[in-house]
Write an enzyme that holds these catalytic residues in place. Structure first.
Site: not given
Ligand code: AMP
Length: 218
Positions: A91, A127, A172
């Site tokens: 990310r 969602r 986000r």
């Molecule tokens: P997601 O389910 O992919 O939307 O991830 C939810 C949350 O997890 C994000 O808003 C971040 O806080 C954290 N997160 C997930 N993957 C990463 C990553 N590669 N780097 C930093 N934070 C992450």
């Protein structure tokens, strides 16, 4: 080990498609968001460190994420998966460079799910997830009433991710455009980026994704 990554803003459908790809093409699917939510629910040391970042819609610091992914990838033994699909990682540029810095974890293909911000916001705020069976729904686009979950779990466990509130969803999306979008240029300039239109139906997006994955395997 061949590494494919799915890039896309929150709500772009990369998680949904990653699950389908894992089933049909035998990829090992790693979602860093799911890994972190599990760590938080189990109150592990990583979970305790990560919680405040997820709660505020911010990225968990790179050093934590890079270590988490390195440990996971190097921890596979007998059998080591041939194909890995990373969903939600990298990310940031530092995360992308950490993968490419070692030959065995270098990314062979990045697939970008392109979706406009207004659609992303509608998808995120509507969602809903069943905390019992893990199925995911949408108040408008995928009502849960006609699903197997409605029969088995009876809607008693439907929840909204706290970071899917309108305020956090908007934040986000901003984090995505500031910190993750530069990865498009990173992979494009290295000839490793494929783009697809993620605003279409799940079935249409899946058909496009399969074409991309198929041509990558030739
Ligand atoms: P997601 O389910 O992919 O939307 O991830 C939810 C949350 O997890 C994000 O808003 C971040 O806080 C954290 N997160 C997930 N993957 C990463 C990553 N590669 N780097 C930093 N934070 C992450």
């Amino acid at each position: 080990m061949k590494i494919t990554v799915f890039l896309g803003a929150p709500g772009s459908g990369k998680g949904t498609q990653a699950k389908r790809l894992a089933e049909s093409f035998g990829y090992r699917h790693l979602s860093t968001g799911d890994m972190l939510r599990l760590a938080i629910s189990q109150k592990t040391p990583i979970g305790l460190k990560a919680k405040s970042y997820l709660d505020s819609g911010n990225l968990v610091p790179d050093f934590i994420m890079i270590e988490l992914i390195r440990n996971t990838l190097s921890g596979f033994v007998d059998p080591v998966p041939k194909r890995i699909l990373l969903d939600g990682f990298p990310r940031t540029l530092a995360q992308a460079e950490a993968l490419d810095s070692q030959a065995e974890t270098a990314v062979s293909l990045a697939v970008f799910f392109n979706v406009s911000e207004d659609i992303l916001l509608k998808r995120l705020t509507g969602r809903r997830i069943c905390s019992k069976c893990g199925a995911s729904f949408h108040t408008i686009f995928m009502p849960f009433q006609a699903s197997a979950c409605a029969q088995h779990c009876k809607g008693e466990h439907l929840t909204q991710r706290t970071d899917d509130s309108e305020e956090l969803a908007k934040h986000r999306l901003k984090v995505f455009s500031e910190q993750t979008a530069p990865l498009l240029e990173y992979y494009e300039s290295r000839g490793r980026l494929a783009r697809l239109d993620g605003s279409r139906s799940i079935g249409q997006v899946q058909a496009d994704m399969v074409k991309i994955i198929d041509s990558d395997q030739k």
